[in-house]
Scaffold this active site. Structure first.
Site, PDB file in Angstrom:
ATOM      1  N   ARG A 178     -11.927  18.434 -16.030  1.00 46.26           N
ATOM      2  CA  ARG A 178     -11.293  19.344 -15.224  1.00 46.26           C
ATOM      3  C   ARG A 178     -10.348  18.863 -14.232  1.00 46.26           C
ATOM      4  O   ARG A 178      -9.419  19.232 -13.373  1.00 46.26           O
ATOM      5  CB  ARG A 178     -12.313  19.830 -14.124  1.00 46.26           C
ATOM      6  N   LYS A 184     -11.857   9.731 -15.045  1.00 49.30           N
ATOM      7  CA  LYS A 184     -11.893  10.289 -13.700  1.00 49.30           C
ATOM      8  C   LYS A 184     -12.136   9.203 -12.617  1.00 49.30           C
ATOM      9  O   LYS A 184     -11.534   9.237 -11.674  1.00 49.30           O
ATOM     10  CB  LYS A 184     -12.719  11.285 -13.823  1.00 49.30           C
ATOM     11  N   GLY A 241     -25.444  12.202 -22.660  1.00 49.71           N
ATOM     12  CA  GLY A 241     -26.305  12.609 -21.555  1.00 49.71           C
ATOM     13  C   GLY A 241     -26.661  11.414 -20.746  1.00 49.71           C
ATOM     14  O   GLY A 241     -26.190  10.123 -21.256  1.00 49.71           O
ATOM     15  N   GLY A 247     -20.257   6.593 -11.011  1.00 49.11           N
ATOM     16  CA  GLY A 247     -18.998   6.473 -10.342  1.00 49.11           C
ATOM     17  C   GLY A 247     -18.109   7.463  -9.884  1.00 49.11           C
ATOM     18  O   GLY A 247     -17.203   7.209  -9.091  1.00 49.11           O
ATOM     19  N   ARG A 301       4.775  -5.010   3.424  1.00 52.26           N
ATOM     20  CA  ARG A 301       4.406  -5.097   2.048  1.00 52.26           C
ATOM     21  C   ARG A 301       3.480  -6.386   1.816  1.00 52.26           C
ATOM     22  O   ARG A 301       3.445  -7.142   2.715  1.00 52.26           O
ATOM     23  CB  ARG A 301       5.799  -4.973   1.066  1.00 52.26           C
ATOM     24  N   LYS A 350       8.169  -8.525   3.324  1.00 48.28           N
ATOM     25  CA  LYS A 350       7.504  -8.576   2.235  1.00 48.28           C
ATOM     26  C   LYS A 350       7.250 -10.338   2.052  1.00 48.28           C
ATOM     27  O   LYS A 350       8.103 -11.020   1.935  1.00 48.28           O
ATOM     28  CB  LYS A 350       8.342  -8.244   0.897  1.00 48.28           C
ATOM     29  N   TYR A 393      15.726  -6.692   6.152  1.00 45.60           N
ATOM     30  CA  TYR A 393      14.969  -6.847   5.342  1.00 45.60           C
ATOM     31  C   TYR A 393      14.594  -8.319   5.243  1.00 45.60           C
ATOM     32  O   TYR A 393      15.628  -9.337   5.145  1.00 45.60           O
ATOM     33  CB  TYR A 393      15.202  -6.512   3.935  1.00 45.60           C
ATOM     34  N   ASN A 444      14.864 -14.867  16.598  1.00 43.92           N
ATOM     35  CA  ASN A 444      15.608 -13.667  16.809  1.00 43.92           C
ATOM     36  C   ASN A 444      16.356 -13.298  15.551  1.00 43.92           C
ATOM     37  O   ASN A 444      17.116 -13.942  15.261  1.00 43.92           O
ATOM     38  CB  ASN A 444      16.494 -13.275  18.005  1.00 43.92           C
ATOM     39  N   SER A 447      23.882 -10.215  13.807  1.00 44.81           N
ATOM     40  CA  SER A 447      23.935  -9.009  13.055  1.00 44.81           C
ATOM     41  C   SER A 447      24.590  -9.253  11.610  1.00 44.81           C
ATOM     42  O   SER A 447      25.522  -9.858  11.411  1.00 44.81           O
ATOM     43  CB  SER A 447      24.479  -7.783  13.804  1.00 44.81           C
TER      44      SER A 447
END
Length: 389
Positions: free
Chosen positions: A4, A11, A69, A93, A306, A324, A339, A350, A378
């Site tokens: 299903r 699953k 079963g 599970g 991350r 990261k 980044y 800074n 910057s």
């Protein structure tokens, strides 16, 4: 097999709160400190077994070649218990919410003399659940599967959750006596109750809350399980002293740790492996995974941390900043559109808006070291490996 789910993924590998379904069942088991854990796999074992080994190398994995079963699956697992004396608990599970306290209650009932203990619940709508049939003295006589039940038995609302505790020495002998003379032609684990009762052994049933019994058989069930998990996680965070300004929009992972007096804004998503220390502030629309945020830090809005991101005390990480595999030391600021990856940012440094750490040369990744009290203006590109005093 999970037909299903309509998926190529087994699953129990479908994620719930950032972890495979089976990880939640294993976490409940680990909480009661078992001597050994045996996982029986079948369809999809080629995908499942490597994940299990990575998750816990101490797991004993047994393969059920034919799906005959639940009773046959447990019989296969018993091959790993030939030298074991004690209690065996059988879990599933795809049933992620059984609490360790419930398992301890089953073991307590076992200790009082019950050879077999079954976990049951009161079902408002029993439908296809197996019914628990009691003796006049309150002991458990048998479990009747819905498809094999009489109309009178279908009126019973005390239903089988599926979780069983039993004497390890007794269990293989009970399973050996189970017949396949039933509607499905399978070896029902539930039949051991009737066999035990008829053999003079005491079988008992204990009750758990309905929400613990939630099983996942479809994508709809998986969504319901996610909603149930998130509701519990949000309540727990607030009860432990965190402020969630819009609780319904905050999403936790299975292992998220949030301290007291943490403030979490709207639309924050926690992936696996995140710890937020007391007193930190998380503004809206942030996404975290595999990171650590220390006391007094302020993060967001729209920040992404991350795996390997380590923020020390009183760090500021601001709008549209991604960190990261980097250590940002106490009091440092990375406030705008930057980044920082594979790097260390020193105390009270800074980082100006638009600063990019260029950590990847197309083949390898390199480190950037930025010392304490540095000022990066910057739109700076730091082409690693580079060191700034």
């Amino acid at each position: 097999q999970g037909r299903r789910m309509n998926s190529d993924l087994p699953k129990v590998l479908h994620p719930l709160a950032g972890a495979p379904l089976i990880a939640h069942a294993l976490a409940s088991v680990r909480a009661i400190e078992p001597d050994r854990v045996v996982v029986v796999t079948g369809v999809g074992s080629d995908q499942l077994d490597p994940v299990l080994r990575e998750m816990d190398p101490t797991l004993r994995i047994v393969h059920q070649k034919e799906q005959r079963g639940t009773g046959d699956a447990v019989a296969q697992g018993c091959r790993e218990l030939a030298d074991f004396e004690g209690d065996v608990i059988v879990l599933y599970g795809d049933t992620p919410f059984i609490r360790p306290e419930t398992l301890k209650a089953m073991l307590h009932t076992r200790a009082k003399g019950a050879a077999v203990v079954v976990l049951g619940f009161e079902a408002p709508e029993p439908r296809a659940y197996g019914r628990l049939i009691l003796n006049p003295d309150g002991s458990l006589k048998e479990i009747i599967e819905a498809q094999d039940a009489t109309p009178e038995q279908l009126l019973i609302t005390f239903c089988n959750c599926g979780v069983v505790a039993a004497d390890a020495r007794l269990l293989p002998g009970l399973l050996a006596q189970v017949s396949t003379a039933n509607a499905k032609g399978e070896v029902y684990l539930t039949d051991i109750v009737k066999i035990a009762d008829q053999s003079g052994y005491n079988a008992m049933a204990i009750t758990c809350a309905l929400e613990e019994t939630l099983g996942v058989n479809s994508r709809i069930d998986l969504a319901a399980a996610e909603a149930a998990f998130q509701g519990r996680a949000r309540r727990a965070a607030m009860e432990n002293g965190a402020t969630l300004t819009d609780p319904d929009s905050v999403w936790f992972a299975f292992d998220t740790v949030v301290g007291r007096d943490v403030v979490i804004g709207p639309n924050v998503v926690f992936g696996p492996g995140v710890t937020v220390e007391s007193g930190a502030e998380i503004l809206g629309f942030c996404h975290f995974e595999g990171c650590h945020i220390s006391r007094g830090a302020r993060v967001g809005p729209f920040a992404r941390l991350r795996p390997g991101a380590e923020l020390a005390e009183d760090v500021h990480i601001g709008n549209f900043v991604e960190i990261k595999n980097a250590q940002v030391e106490a009091g440092a600021k990375v406030n705008h559109l930057s980044y920082v990856g594979d790097a260390r940012v020193g105390t009270r440094t800074n980082i100006g808006a638009g600063t990019i750490v260029c950590n990847y040369d197309g083949v390898f990744k390199h480190r950037t070291e930025i010392g304490a009290h540095a000022f990066i203006g910057s739109n700076v590109s730091l082409v690693a490996p580079v060191s700034i005093g």
